[in-house]
Design an enzyme around this catalytic site. Structure first.
Site, short mmCIF file in Angstrom:
data_model
loop_
_atom_site.label_atom_id
_atom_site.label_comp_id
_atom_site.label_asym_id
_atom_site.label_seq_id
_atom_site.Cartn_x
_atom_site.Cartn_y
_atom_site.Cartn_z
NE ARG A 297 -4.03 -1.85 0.01
CZ ARG A 297 -4.32 -2.62 -1.01
NH1 ARG A 297 -3.62 -2.56 -2.11
NH2 ARG A 297 -5.34 -3.45 -0.96
CE LYS B 46 4.44 -2.55 -4.38
NZ LYS B 46 3.66 -2.42 -3.17
CB ALA C 268 -2.07 -11.91 -9.77
CG HIS D 80 -4.01 -4.09 -9.33
ND1 HIS D 80 -2.75 -3.63 -9.60
CD2 HIS D 80 -4.07 -4.25 -7.99
CE1 HIS D 80 -2.07 -3.50 -8.47
NE2 HIS D 80 -2.86 -3.87 -7.47
#
Length: 178
Positions: free
Chosen positions: A14, A17, A38, A53
């Site tokens: 968090r 980035k 992922a 995302h």
């Protein structure tokens, strides 16, 4: 060494980035290919993170799910390439018992020969508590070594702290000499 820039964005959980890397990619003025590392979500919490995302990405960005073969994607990229994130890529390699050193060498070679700008995101995991398990400690160590190797290959390294970027390479304050 490639004439195309390679920017490595590091930071804790968090820290901002991904958002920072996405802003850099948008500002590049070229098409963007997003390499999502992922893989399939293993639980509801991870599914929510992946969805967040995905929701932030502009619809014109091309998204490729690349859980292992980052080197191939880097070699063939013509667009700005955003890799998010190298920490999940490392996790995939470790869980699937891949040759991490060989995969890292191949990624670095692809980065050196790249034909497009690359922005890569990775977690800085070595600043917290010492993991309680051997696997956790091995992961922390591997991530630290991966970050060091990629930072050496990067043109620019940015460390995110509480949403603010700190440029650590090129170093604005060289090491002191005696």
């Amino acid at each position: 060494m490639s004439e195309q820039p390679f920017i490595l964005v590091l930071g804790g959980a968090r820290s901002g980035k991904s958002g920072y890397a996405e802003r850099l990619a948008r500002a590049g003025g070229r098409p963007v290919t997003y390499l999502a590392t992922a893989g399939p979500a293993r639980d509801a919490e991870m599914a929510a993170r992946i969805a967040a995302h995905q929701a932030r990405r502009p619809p014109e960005w091309v998204t490729l799910e690349v859980t292992h073969a980052l080197d191939e994607a880097i070699r063939t990229a013509r667009d700005i390439l955003l890799i998010d994130c190298l920490t999940l890529w490392l996790t995939n390699l470790m869980l699937d018992e891949h040759d991490i050193d060989g995969a890292t060498q191949s990624v670095v070679a692809a980065l050196d020969a790249r034909r497009a700008p690359v922005i890569a995101v990775a977690n800085e995991v070595g600043e917290g508590i010492v993991p309680a398990t051997p696997l956790g400690r091995a992961f922390r160590d591997r991530q630290g070594m991966l970050n060091q190797r990629l930072a050496r290959a990067a043109d620019t390294v940015v460390k995110m702290v509480a949403g603010y970027p700190l440029v650590v390479k090129p170093n604005p304050h060289p090491e002191p000499t005696l």
